[in-house]
Design an enzyme around this catalytic site. Sequence first.
Site, mmCIF file in Angstrom:
data_model
loop_
_atom_site.group_PDB
_atom_site.id
_atom_site.type_symbol
_atom_site.label_atom_id
_atom_site.label_comp_id
_atom_site.label_asym_id
_atom_site.label_seq_id
_atom_site.Cartn_x
_atom_site.Cartn_y
_atom_site.Cartn_z
ATOM 1 N N GLY A 1 6.327 5.993 15.255
ATOM 2 C CA GLY A 1 5.331 6.350 14.239
ATOM 3 C C GLY A 1 3.984 6.627 14.883
ATOM 4 O O GLY A 1 2.937 6.419 14.269
ATOM 5 N N VAL B 1 -1.898 4.769 11.736
ATOM 6 C CA VAL B 1 -2.045 3.606 12.623
ATOM 7 C C VAL B 1 -1.784 4.006 14.076
ATOM 8 O O VAL B 1 -2.524 3.614 14.986
ATOM 9 C CB VAL B 1 -1.086 2.462 12.197
ATOM 10 C CG1 VAL B 1 -1.258 1.248 13.099
ATOM 11 C CG2 VAL B 1 -1.323 2.077 10.737
ATOM 12 N N TYR C 1 11.075 -0.639 -0.734
ATOM 13 C CA TYR C 1 10.255 -0.700 0.488
ATOM 14 C C TYR C 1 10.041 -2.149 0.923
ATOM 15 O O TYR C 1 10.183 -2.501 2.095
ATOM 16 C CB TYR C 1 8.927 -0.026 0.161
ATOM 17 C CG TYR C 1 7.841 -0.096 1.198
ATOM 18 C CD1 TYR C 1 7.803 0.804 2.267
ATOM 19 C CD2 TYR C 1 6.804 -1.035 1.103
ATOM 20 C CE1 TYR C 1 6.776 0.766 3.201
ATOM 21 C CE2 TYR C 1 5.776 -1.077 2.035
ATOM 22 C CZ TYR C 1 5.761 -0.178 3.082
ATOM 23 O OH TYR C 1 4.748 -0.207 4.014
ATOM 24 N N ASN D 1 -4.718 -3.010 3.283
ATOM 25 C CA ASN D 1 -4.873 -1.547 3.139
ATOM 26 C C ASN D 1 -5.606 -0.947 4.347
ATOM 27 O O ASN D 1 -6.703 -1.393 4.670
ATOM 28 C CB ASN D 1 -5.722 -1.223 1.905
ATOM 29 C CG ASN D 1 -5.098 -1.776 0.656
ATOM 30 O OD1 ASN D 1 -4.301 -1.131 0.012
ATOM 31 N ND2 ASN D 1 -5.432 -3.020 0.321
ATOM 32 N N ILE D 2 -4.995 0.084 4.914
ATOM 33 C CA ILE D 2 -5.562 0.688 6.132
ATOM 34 C C ILE D 2 -6.165 2.058 5.773
ATOM 35 O O ILE D 2 -5.634 2.755 4.913
ATOM 36 C CB ILE D 2 -4.456 0.901 7.186
ATOM 37 C CG1 ILE D 2 -3.645 -0.392 7.386
ATOM 38 C CG2 ILE D 2 -5.031 1.370 8.513
ATOM 39 C CD1 ILE D 2 -2.273 -0.159 7.990
ATOM 40 N N HIS E 1 -3.119 6.626 -0.403
ATOM 41 C CA HIS E 1 -3.745 5.340 -0.714
ATOM 42 C C HIS E 1 -5.159 5.579 -1.269
ATOM 43 O O HIS E 1 -5.648 6.703 -1.266
ATOM 44 C CB HIS E 1 -3.761 4.457 0.527
ATOM 45 C CG HIS E 1 -2.386 4.018 0.940
ATOM 46 N ND1 HIS E 1 -1.772 4.470 2.077
ATOM 47 C CD2 HIS E 1 -1.505 3.203 0.325
ATOM 48 C CE1 HIS E 1 -0.566 3.936 2.167
ATOM 49 N NE2 HIS E 1 -0.377 3.160 1.117
ATOM 50 N N ASP F 1 -4.391 0.093 -13.708
ATOM 51 C CA ASP F 1 -5.222 -0.489 -12.659
ATOM 52 C C ASP F 1 -4.386 -1.013 -11.480
ATOM 53 O O ASP F 1 -4.895 -1.219 -10.394
ATOM 54 C CB ASP F 1 -6.009 -1.682 -13.224
ATOM 55 C CG ASP F 1 -7.437 -1.286 -13.565
ATOM 56 O OD1 ASP F 1 -7.857 -0.181 -13.163
ATOM 57 O OD2 ASP F 1 -8.117 -2.082 -14.240
HETATM 58 P P1 NDP Z 1 1.945 7.303 8.292
HETATM 59 O O1 NDP Z 1 2.630 7.855 7.082
HETATM 60 O O2 NDP Z 1 0.590 7.785 8.626
HETATM 61 O O3 NDP Z 1 2.898 7.534 9.544
HETATM 62 C C1 NDP Z 1 4.262 7.270 9.497
HETATM 63 C C2 NDP Z 1 4.819 7.500 10.875
HETATM 64 O O4 NDP Z 1 6.231 7.230 10.850
HETATM 65 C C3 NDP Z 1 4.647 8.943 11.352
HETATM 66 O O5 NDP Z 1 4.374 8.931 12.730
HETATM 67 C C4 NDP Z 1 6.027 9.548 11.099
HETATM 68 O O6 NDP Z 1 6.318 10.603 11.976
HETATM 69 C C5 NDP Z 1 6.926 8.342 11.400
HETATM 70 N N1 NDP Z 1 8.226 8.429 10.771
HETATM 71 C C6 NDP Z 1 8.514 8.389 9.440
HETATM 72 N N2 NDP Z 1 9.838 8.533 9.242
HETATM 73 C C7 NDP Z 1 10.401 8.662 10.488
HETATM 74 C C8 NDP Z 1 11.734 8.853 10.949
HETATM 75 N N3 NDP Z 1 12.764 8.932 10.107
HETATM 76 N N4 NDP Z 1 11.944 8.963 12.291
HETATM 77 C C9 NDP Z 1 10.907 8.910 13.151
HETATM 78 N N5 NDP Z 1 9.625 8.703 12.779
HETATM 79 C C10 NDP Z 1 9.382 8.603 11.462
HETATM 80 O O7 NDP Z 1 1.986 5.737 8.152
HETATM 81 P P2 NDP Z 1 0.906 4.647 8.608
HETATM 82 O O8 NDP Z 1 0.405 4.956 9.964
HETATM 83 O O9 NDP Z 1 -0.031 4.466 7.472
HETATM 84 O O10 NDP Z 1 1.824 3.342 8.647
HETATM 85 C C11 NDP Z 1 2.258 2.743 9.872
HETATM 86 C C12 NDP Z 1 2.887 1.404 9.541
HETATM 87 O O11 NDP Z 1 1.927 0.589 8.872
HETATM 88 C C13 NDP Z 1 4.093 1.505 8.600
HETATM 89 O O12 NDP Z 1 5.094 0.633 9.062
HETATM 90 C C14 NDP Z 1 3.538 1.060 7.255
HETATM 91 O O13 NDP Z 1 4.544 0.473 6.474
HETATM 92 C C15 NDP Z 1 2.492 0.060 7.687
HETATM 93 N N6 NDP Z 1 1.396 -0.189 6.724
HETATM 94 C C16 NDP Z 1 0.585 0.847 6.288
HETATM 95 C C17 NDP Z 1 -0.466 0.581 5.425
HETATM 96 C C18 NDP Z 1 -1.430 1.641 4.982
HETATM 97 O O14 NDP Z 1 -2.352 1.331 4.204
HETATM 98 N N7 NDP Z 1 -1.308 2.884 5.452
HETATM 99 C C19 NDP Z 1 -0.720 -0.787 4.911
HETATM 100 C C20 NDP Z 1 0.142 -1.791 5.489
HETATM 101 C C21 NDP Z 1 1.167 -1.476 6.338
HETATM 102 P P3 NDP Z 1 5.863 12.150 11.682
HETATM 103 O O15 NDP Z 1 4.502 12.105 11.071
HETATM 104 O O16 NDP Z 1 5.874 12.789 13.014
HETATM 105 O O17 NDP Z 1 6.864 12.705 10.719
#
Ligand code: NDP
Length: 316
Positions: free
Chosen positions: A10, A15, A138, A167-168, A181, A272
């Site tokens: 990811g 992140v 999820y 929340n990020i 978000h 809300d």
């Molecule tokens: P993003 O949606 O910004 O990024 C998701 C990432 O996962 C991307 O790099 C995407 O790749 C990759 N990905 C998704 N599906 C696949 C797959 N099938 N195979 C390979 N790669 C995959 O998410 P965030 O950065 O926001 O989230 C990162 C982590 O943080 C997650 O685990 C999320 O649950 C957790 N989180 C996020 C929060 C938030 O507020 N955003 C809050 C708390 C936890 P590509 O883009 O190249 O397709």
Amino acid sequence: MAQRIILVTGGSGLVGKGIEAYSKQNGNTNDKWIFLKSSEGDLRSKAETKAIFEKYRPTHVIHLAAKVGGLFSNMKSKVEFFRENIDINDNVLACCKEFNIVKCVSCLSTCIFPDKTTYPIDETMVHDGPPHPSNEGYAYAKRMIDVLNRAYNEEYGCKFTSVIPTNIYGPHDNYHLADSHVIPGLIHKTYLAMKNNQDLTIMGSGKPLRQFIYSLDLAKLFVWVLDNYEELNPIILSVGEEDEISIGDVAKLITEAMGFKGKLIFDTSKADGQFKKTASNKKLKSLYPGLTFTPIQEAIKSSSQWFIDNYDVARK
Ligand code: NDP
């Protein structure tokens, strides 16, 4: 010290991009970082996941990849949120074991905690009751990471752990209007309201409270966890309870940062969501005394500016 090869699944997301920026500036020069995007391999596939591990031979893994989405897509596609995340997590952790990874840090979320709970939420409460029904696909898939971390440790001695961010927000976020978000959604709406000379309508009363963490602060904490956190049990990565802020106040910070001069309208006919989800960062603060966070005004300003500067390429 032998070179560490740190694979970030990811790596192209919100992140992952934060960790990439942080590691470039502050990382140990002896570490080699690999930031994966989904086009390099679909982690839902066992074979493709294994091919990635064979290619890079990582020593450490930060596992971020997940199917993530807003309230409505979570409600609509519970089966897909469950299965895709279960498959991704199962494949990544199985490869971490098979390839003798020294340490794997996976990512949970505060939205997987029990719906009916007491506040503040802490790390011991992850499995205390059912999550909110809207995101149970999820949430249960994420909770299974913690179950697997313990099982892999007991049975095979693997050093797996997890973190729980609130929340990020930050550069490279998903700014989609309907499926993002709170902060990126509001930044995009403010941008459009300014462009079209309109007032800004915010869904709901603006009263619910949230804790927000800036992706670059979170990145620093991920690296700290990789280097210093020795427990198997998860750790909450969040600003303090005193930093909880209402959605209405966040909207004001965004409009101030972007120079929006119109009116803010709260559409109270819209839901809300949960009033609050206050999480405790007591454990983090006890292990990392002196930790400071970027002030939210400053971080919101950088995140809005990033969206304006990258409007053509931003996810939206
Ligand atoms: P993003 O949606 O910004 O990024 C998701 C990432 O996962 C991307 O790099 C995407 O790749 C990759 N990905 C998704 N599906 C696949 C797959 N099938 N195979 C390979 N790669 C995959 O998410 P965030 O950065 O926001 O989230 C990162 C982590 O943080 C997650 O685990 C999320 O649950 C957790 N989180 C996020 C929060 C938030 O507020 N955003 C809050 C708390 C936890 P590509 O883009 O190249 O397709």
